[in-house]
Write a protein that holds these residues in place. Structure first.
Motif, PDB file in Angstrom:
ATOM      1  N   LEU A  15       0.820  -1.221   0.000  1.00 53.92           N
ATOM      2  CA  LEU A  15       0.000   0.000   0.000  1.00 53.92           C
ATOM      3  C   LEU A  15       0.852   1.269   0.000  1.00 53.92           C
ATOM      4  O   LEU A  15       0.356   2.352  -0.344  1.00 53.92           O
ATOM      5  CB  LEU A  15      -0.925   0.018   1.225  1.00 53.92           C
ATOM      6  CG  LEU A  15      -2.044  -1.028   1.254  1.00 53.92           C
ATOM      7  CD1 LEU A  15      -2.735  -1.021   2.619  1.00 53.92           C
ATOM      8  CD2 LEU A  15      -3.059  -0.767   0.142  1.00 53.92           C
ATOM      9  N   ASP A  16       2.125   1.126   0.380  1.00 51.31           N
ATOM     10  CA  ASP A  16       2.999   2.312   0.398  1.00 51.31           C
ATOM     11  C   ASP A  16       3.690   2.550  -0.944  1.00 51.31           C
ATOM     12  O   ASP A  16       4.445   3.513  -1.094  1.00 51.31           O
ATOM     13  CB  ASP A  16       4.067   2.181   1.499  1.00 51.31           C
ATOM     14  CG  ASP A  16       3.440   2.159   2.882  1.00 51.31           C
ATOM     15  OD1 ASP A  16       2.408   2.839   3.063  1.00 51.31           O
ATOM     16  OD2 ASP A  16       3.957   1.453   3.773  1.00 51.31           O
ATOM     17  N   SER A  17       3.427   1.677  -1.918  1.00 52.22           N
ATOM     18  CA  SER A  17       4.048   1.857  -3.232  1.00 52.22           C
ATOM     19  C   SER A  17       3.592   3.182  -3.838  1.00 52.22           C
ATOM     20  O   SER A  17       2.434   3.580  -3.698  1.00 52.22           O
ATOM     21  CB  SER A  17       3.645   0.728  -4.185  1.00 52.22           C
ATOM     22  OG  SER A  17       3.877  -0.507  -3.577  1.00 52.22           O
ATOM     23  N   ARG A  18       4.509   3.818  -4.525  1.00 48.38           N
ATOM     24  CA  ARG A  18       4.207   5.141  -5.080  1.00 48.38           C
ATOM     25  C   ARG A  18       3.525   5.075  -6.440  1.00 48.38           C
ATOM     26  O   ARG A  18       3.888   4.286  -7.298  1.00 48.38           O
ATOM     27  CB  ARG A  18       5.513   5.925  -5.256  1.00 48.38           C
ATOM     28  CG  ARG A  18       5.714   6.966  -4.189  1.00 48.38           C
ATOM     29  CD  ARG A  18       6.804   7.941  -4.555  1.00 48.38           C
ATOM     30  NE  ARG A  18       6.280   9.219  -5.054  1.00 48.38           N
ATOM     31  CZ  ARG A  18       5.574  10.057  -4.330  1.00 48.38           C
ATOM     32  NH1 ARG A  18       5.250   9.778  -3.089  1.00 48.38           N
ATOM     33  NH2 ARG A  18       5.149  11.206  -4.845  1.00 48.38           N
ATOM     34  N   ILE A  19       2.540   5.921  -6.577  1.00 49.79           N
ATOM     35  CA  ILE A  19       1.905   6.151  -7.878  1.00 49.79           C
ATOM     36  C   ILE A  19       2.490   7.464  -8.386  1.00 49.79           C
ATOM     37  O   ILE A  19       2.577   8.427  -7.626  1.00 49.79           O
ATOM     38  CB  ILE A  19       0.373   6.326  -7.706  1.00 49.79           C
ATOM     39  CG1 ILE A  19      -0.258   5.108  -7.053  1.00 49.79           C
ATOM     40  CG2 ILE A  19      -0.286   6.694  -9.022  1.00 49.79           C
ATOM     41  CD1 ILE A  19      -0.628   4.001  -7.968  1.00 49.79           C
ATOM     42  N   SER A  20       2.876   7.474  -9.653  1.00 52.61           N
ATOM     43  CA  SER A  20       3.416   8.731 -10.162  1.00 52.61           C
ATOM     44  C   SER A  20       2.278   9.659 -10.571  1.00 52.61           C
ATOM     45  O   SER A  20       1.120   9.236 -10.698  1.00 52.61           O
ATOM     46  CB  SER A  20       4.356   8.466 -11.331  1.00 52.61           C
ATOM     47  OG  SER A  20       3.686   7.735 -12.316  1.00 52.61           O
ATOM     48  N   GLN A  21       2.586  10.900 -10.778  1.00 51.92           N
ATOM     49  CA  GLN A  21       1.596  11.920 -11.149  1.00 51.92           C
ATOM     50  C   GLN A  21       0.722  11.433 -12.305  1.00 51.92           C
ATOM     51  O   GLN A  21       1.248  11.030 -13.340  1.00 51.92           O
ATOM     52  CB  GLN A  21       2.342  13.201 -11.555  1.00 51.92           C
ATOM     53  CG  GLN A  21       1.452  14.351 -11.935  1.00 51.92           C
ATOM     54  CD  GLN A  21       0.685  14.898 -10.731  1.00 51.92           C
ATOM     55  OE1 GLN A  21       1.232  15.002  -9.640  1.00 51.92           O
ATOM     56  NE2 GLN A  21      -0.579  15.210 -10.934  1.00 51.92           N
TER      57      GLN A  21
END
Ligand code: TTP
Ligand code: MG
Length: 242
Positions: free
Chosen positions: A134-140
């Motif tokens: 759940l802490d994985s980053r989504i880019s803009q």
């Protein structure tokens, strides 16, 4: 009950600001808790416009949109947001963690609630496979997830808010047929007492709907179940055959 989630469009006509002609004319239908109402029709028929009136992205020129018997223009926007979740046709993810994106409508949701929503939305495994979960980053703009993953995250985001009414605007089109079917079966189980309105491109997505509205040029030209429309609606038959 005060929070039942009955949606009613009553003789609704709507034109975009500055436009000459209406995109929706005399739309009437009722969607009740436990029901799935599907809207189908060619591109530009007015499906997205129709959905946009319930959360008051726009207000109709004539007629009324009611939620639990109350015209939505008499309800507070925050109150509508609590009861109605719209999964837009081009769902938006912002730069931040997956968890942050899923908590968009309900900041106090627990991790368990997020995983439950992901499971229903068929998004659990691809998030589990990521090193940071759940802490994985989504880019803009969500450019580092696929179109189908984005749709599933945005469906999960809607589930997290536990609304009374779900509006899915073409939310299943980027999924393969098998995932689409699994997702809708899981949705049906978890949202069995909610009101569900689905805009769809694929007939297989909506064959089990309680009622299908066939929209053409801003008007409901036919309505009924899949079986009824196969018998009675030339417009529906055309869509089925296309
Ligand atoms: P939509 O309501 O967007 O039509 P649709 O959702 O049925 O089409 P699609 O299957 O491609 O998603 O548009 C109906 C008409 O309204 C169309 O002529 C475009 C116009 N329109 C605007 O003018 N402004 C808007 O913001 C939108 C959404 C549509
Ligand atoms: Mg649309």
């Amino acid at each position: 009950a005060a929070l039942a989630g009955v949606v009613e469009y009553r003789n609704v006509t709507f034109a975009y600001p500055g436009a000459e002609s209406p995109v929706l004319s005399n739309i009437s239908f009722t969607a009740r808790p436990g029901q799935t109402i599907a809207i189908i029709g060619s591109t530009g028929a007015g499906k997205t416009s129709l959905l946009s009136l319930l959360p008051r992205l726009y207000d109709p020129a004539e007629g009324q949109v009611l939620l639990d018997g109350v015209p939505v223009d008499r309800l507070d926007r925050a109150e509508i947001t609590k009861r109605v979740a719209l999964v837009p046709q081009r769902p938006y993810l912002f730069s931040g963690s997956i968890g942050h994106n899923l908590r968009f409508g309900k900041t106090e949701a627990t991790d368990q609630e997020l995983w439950d929503a992901l499971r229903v939305a068929q998004g659990e495994s691809f998030v589990r496979e990521k090193k940071n979960g759940l802490d994985s980053r989504i880019s803009q703009g969500g450019t580092n997830v696929s179109g189908g993953q984005r749709q599933r995250l945005c469906i999960a985001r809607a589930l997290v808010t536990k609304p009374r009414v779900y509006l899915f605007d073409d939310s299943f089109s980027a999924l393969d047929v098998a995932t689409d079917a699994r997702l809708r079966a899981a949705l049906k189980r978890t949202t069995s007492d909610a009101t569900v309105i689905i805009v769809a491109q694929r007939i297989s997505t909506i064959t089990e709907a309680d009622q299908i509205l066939v929209l053409d040029n801003g008007r409901i030209v036919d309505r009924g179940t899949h079986e009824e429309l196969l018998e009675t609606s030339p417009t529906y038959q055309e869509i089925v055959e296309s």
